[in-house]
Design an enzyme around this catalytic site. Structure first.
Site, PDB file in Angstrom:
ATOM      1  N   PRO A   1       0.822  -1.217   0.000  1.00 44.41           N
ATOM      2  CG  PRO A   1      -0.290  -1.266   2.060  1.00 44.41           C
ATOM      3  CD  PRO A   1       0.705  -2.002   1.220  1.00 44.41           C
ATOM      4  CG  ASP A   2      -0.707   4.939  -1.835  1.00 41.44           C
ATOM      5  OD1 ASP A   2      -1.464   4.718  -0.879  1.00 41.44           O
ATOM      6  OD2 ASP A   2      -1.087   5.528  -2.865  1.00 41.44           O
ATOM      7  CG  PHE A   3       3.149   6.779   3.148  1.00 38.19           C
ATOM      8  CD1 PHE A   3       3.248   5.465   3.552  1.00 38.19           C
ATOM      9  CD2 PHE A   3       4.226   7.627   3.365  1.00 38.19           C
ATOM     10  CE1 PHE A   3       4.398   4.991   4.160  1.00 38.19           C
ATOM     11  CE2 PHE A   3       5.384   7.171   3.970  1.00 38.19           C
ATOM     12  CZ  PHE A   3       5.475   5.847   4.367  1.00 38.19           C
ATOM     13  NE  ARG A   4       1.592  12.231   2.220  1.00 39.92           N
ATOM     14  CZ  ARG A   4       2.831  11.746   2.220  1.00 39.92           C
ATOM     15  NH1 ARG A   4       3.199  10.890   1.287  1.00 39.92           N
ATOM     16  NH2 ARG A   4       3.693  12.121   3.138  1.00 39.92           N
TER      17      ARG A   4
ATOM     18  CG  ASN B   1       8.721   3.308  -3.872  1.00 45.19           C
ATOM     19  OD1 ASN B   1       8.108   4.163  -3.247  1.00 45.19           O
ATOM     20  ND2 ASN B   1       8.348   2.876  -5.058  1.00 45.19           N
TER      21      ASN B   1
ATOM     22  CG  ASP C   1       9.584  -1.214  -3.123  1.00 41.60           C
ATOM     23  OD1 ASP C   1      10.564  -1.022  -3.861  1.00 41.60           O
ATOM     24  OD2 ASP C   1       8.458  -0.742  -3.387  1.00 41.60           O
TER      25      ASP C   1
ATOM     26  CG  HIS D   1      12.638   8.731   1.134  1.00 43.23           C
ATOM     27  ND1 HIS D   1      11.319   8.951   0.811  1.00 43.23           N
ATOM     28  CD2 HIS D   1      13.260   9.935   0.976  1.00 43.23           C
ATOM     29  CE1 HIS D   1      11.152  10.223   0.484  1.00 43.23           C
ATOM     30  NE2 HIS D   1      12.311  10.842   0.558  1.00 43.23           N
TER      31      HIS D   1
HETATM   32  P1  CNA Z   1       2.073   8.706  -1.397  1.00 35.61           P
HETATM   33  O1  CNA Z   1       2.077  10.023  -0.745  1.00 35.61           O
HETATM   34  O2  CNA Z   1       1.302   7.608  -0.730  1.00 35.61           O
HETATM   35  O3  CNA Z   1       1.521   8.928  -2.872  1.00 35.61           O
HETATM   36  C1  CNA Z   1       1.298   7.862  -3.739  1.00 35.61           C
HETATM   37  C2  CNA Z   1       0.725   8.429  -5.038  1.00 35.61           C
HETATM   38  O4  CNA Z   1       0.678   7.374  -5.971  1.00 35.61           O
HETATM   39  C3  CNA Z   1      -0.679   8.993  -4.889  1.00 35.61           C
HETATM   40  O5  CNA Z   1      -0.760  10.235  -5.573  1.00 35.61           O
HETATM   41  C4  CNA Z   1      -1.562   7.931  -5.564  1.00 35.61           C
HETATM   42  O6  CNA Z   1      -2.694   8.476  -6.197  1.00 35.61           O
HETATM   43  C5  CNA Z   1      -0.609   7.363  -6.589  1.00 35.61           C
HETATM   44  N1  CNA Z   1      -0.886   5.971  -6.944  1.00 35.61           N
HETATM   45  C6  CNA Z   1      -1.285   4.957  -6.146  1.00 35.61           C
HETATM   46  N2  CNA Z   1      -1.367   3.816  -6.846  1.00 35.61           N
HETATM   47  C7  CNA Z   1      -1.025   4.126  -8.117  1.00 35.61           C
HETATM   48  C8  CNA Z   1      -0.913   3.364  -9.320  1.00 35.61           C
HETATM   49  N3  CNA Z   1      -1.162   2.057  -9.354  1.00 35.61           N
HETATM   50  N4  CNA Z   1      -0.531   4.016 -10.449  1.00 35.61           N
HETATM   51  C9  CNA Z   1      -0.266   5.342 -10.447  1.00 35.61           C
HETATM   52  N5  CNA Z   1      -0.372   6.111  -9.336  1.00 35.61           N
HETATM   53  C10 CNA Z   1      -0.729   5.504  -8.191  1.00 35.61           C
HETATM   54  O7  CNA Z   1       3.552   8.133  -1.616  1.00 35.61           O
HETATM   55  P2  CNA Z   1       4.866   8.918  -2.069  1.00 35.61           P
HETATM   56  O8  CNA Z   1       5.751   7.916  -2.694  1.00 35.61           O
HETATM   57  O9  CNA Z   1       4.555  10.156  -2.803  1.00 35.61           O
HETATM   58  O10 CNA Z   1       5.457   9.357  -0.662  1.00 35.61           O
HETATM   59  C11 CNA Z   1       6.770   9.208  -0.344  1.00 35.61           C
HETATM   60  C12 CNA Z   1       6.960   8.220   0.790  1.00 35.61           C
HETATM   61  C13 CNA Z   1       6.168   6.975   0.597  1.00 35.61           C
HETATM   62  C14 CNA Z   1       8.365   7.739   0.822  1.00 35.61           C
HETATM   63  O11 CNA Z   1       8.996   8.188   1.976  1.00 35.61           O
HETATM   64  C15 CNA Z   1       8.327   6.203   0.795  1.00 35.61           C
HETATM   65  O12 CNA Z   1       9.284   5.630   1.628  1.00 35.61           O
HETATM   66  C16 CNA Z   1       6.984   5.880   1.236  1.00 35.61           C
HETATM   67  N6  CNA Z   1       6.405   4.570   0.872  1.00 35.61           N
HETATM   68  C17 CNA Z   1       7.126   3.642   0.182  1.00 35.61           C
HETATM   69  C18 CNA Z   1       6.560   2.435  -0.141  1.00 35.61           C
HETATM   70  C19 CNA Z   1       7.375   1.411  -0.886  1.00 35.61           C
HETATM   71  O13 CNA Z   1       8.576   1.342  -0.678  1.00 35.61           O
HETATM   72  N7  CNA Z   1       6.753   0.654  -1.779  1.00 35.61           N
HETATM   73  C20 CNA Z   1       5.239   2.160   0.225  1.00 35.61           C
HETATM   74  C21 CNA Z   1       4.521   3.143   0.959  1.00 35.61           C
HETATM   75  C22 CNA Z   1       5.119   4.350   1.249  1.00 35.61           C
END
Ligand code: CNA
Length: 309
Positions: free
Chosen positions: A82-85, A158, A160, A177
């Site tokens: 899952p993402d954060f926001r 990310n 991951d 990060h």
């Molecule tokens: P965020 O703030 O959660 O934003 C994610 C963005 O991606 C949002 O605008 C969503 O609408 C968009 N989104 C979600 N799914 C999709 C998709 N399938 N296709 C296109 N767009 C999509 O996350 P950010 O990366 O902007 O924030 C930075 C943080 C998140 C960093 O410090 C990371 O470490 C942290 N993070 C990392 C992971 C990981 O490593 N996979 C997971 C969750 C959070």
């Protein structure tokens, strides 16, 4: 010079607020005179509502040699992380059980020193999800950019490790990060053995403690209030100077200084945002911005077909 100034003041990880679409595609970019489009098989591509825009994007990729890529959590959502926001499903909407003063506290270095338990509990769930995840189509597309000698660098937010697991050379990936491969103290920054840190967190549910100063240790993922790894500041200026195209995937651009990268490339460099939501990439001087709305894997699939890769 301005970049160096901004980076100096914004090096610690900071939360910023953005929520607006910035798109300015001149009419000349909107037609479909794409060399790659002569290879389109419309049956394969189907009815992608972004097709016209993606033809222009494919042409830009075809013509570029030094593509700079910025990725965020959205790139790995299709891998089950899952993402954060994202409302409802993002991590920040699912932290109630930790009774945090605010959602970001779970990744705040000052808060961690006082109360490491929420992160330790979260880390167990997060690490298991990360370990199971496989690279997405978007990660393999980035590998294809490298294979075609077009990839300058990937700046990923990310943690991951999926870029490298997709086969992309580690020297092409800057993990802005941090990562889970090493660990250190949250106060004196003395390195600690990652195996025993992960054992304490994952197997014993314990807070790993620094042998030197007695403060909590954590894996080397960058928390709010902490400086970004030196590899970021060493490379960001030359890379943004060299880039001839910027591709941004799956990020809300809410975290500085990474959120500044799109405004660091020259205004005449095209910038393409692949995201579910509109996001402001900053610097209104840019005249060649594209917003490709929707899931990045879906749109990347169309780009790959347009390119004939
Ligand atoms: P965020 O703030 O959660 O934003 C994610 C963005 O991606 C949002 O605008 C969503 O609408 C968009 N989104 C979600 N799914 C999709 C998709 N399938 N296709 C296109 N767009 C999509 O996350 P950010 O990366 O902007 O924030 C930075 C943080 C998140 C960093 O410090 C990371 O470490 C942290 N993070 C990392 C992971 C990981 O490593 N996979 C997971 C969750 C959070």
């Amino acid at each position: 010079m301005l970049k160096a100034f901004l980076l100096f003041f914004l090096l610690p990880l900071l939360h910023v607020s953005r929520c607006f679409c910035h798109e300015s595609v001149p009419p000349s970019e909107r037609d479909s005179s794409c060399p790659a489009s002569s290879r389109i098989n419309h049956d394969d591509i189907g009815e992608n509502p972004n097709l016209k825009k993606l033809e222009s994007v494919a042409r830009l990729i075809d013509e570029s040699q030094r593509i700079l890529v910025l990725t965020g959590a959205g790139t790995s959502v299709a891998a089950g992380i899952p993402d954060f926001r994202s409302p409802g499903i993002g991590l920040y909407d699912n932290l109630a059980k930790y009774k945090l003063p605010y959602a970001e506290a779970v990744f705040d270095v000052n808060y961690y020193r006082e109360n490491p338990y929420p992160f330790v509990a979260l880390c167990r769930d997060m690490y298991l999800a990360l370990n199971k995840a496989q690279p997405t189509l978007t990660h393999y597309f980035l590998k294809a950019l490298e294979n075609h000698n077009k990839l300058l660098r990937i700046y990923t937010q990310n943690i991951d490790g999926l870029d490298v697991r997709a086969g992309i050379s580690p020297r092409k990936v800057i993990e802005c990060h941090g990562h889970f491969r090493t660990a250190s103290c949250s106060k004196c920054w003395k390195a600690a053995p990652i195996d025993s840190v992960l054992k304490a967190i994952l197997e014993d549910g314990q807070v790993p403690i620094c042998e030197a100063c007695g403060n909590p240790v954590k894996p080397d993922i960058t928390f709010f209030g902490q400086a970004l790894p030196a590899i970021f500041s060493d490379n960001i200026e030359p890379d943004t100077d060299k880039a001839d195209l910027l591709l941004v995937f799956g990020t809300s651009l809410n975290v500085a200084p990474v959120s500044l990268i799109p405004s660091f490339v020259d205004p005449d460099i095209p910038r393409v945002l692949f995201n579910r939501d509109p996001v402001d990439m900053g610097n209104a001087k840019h005249q060649r911005d594209f917003f490709v709305e929707g899931d990045c894997d879906t749109n990347v699939r169309t780009v790959v077909e347009l390119l004939g890769w």
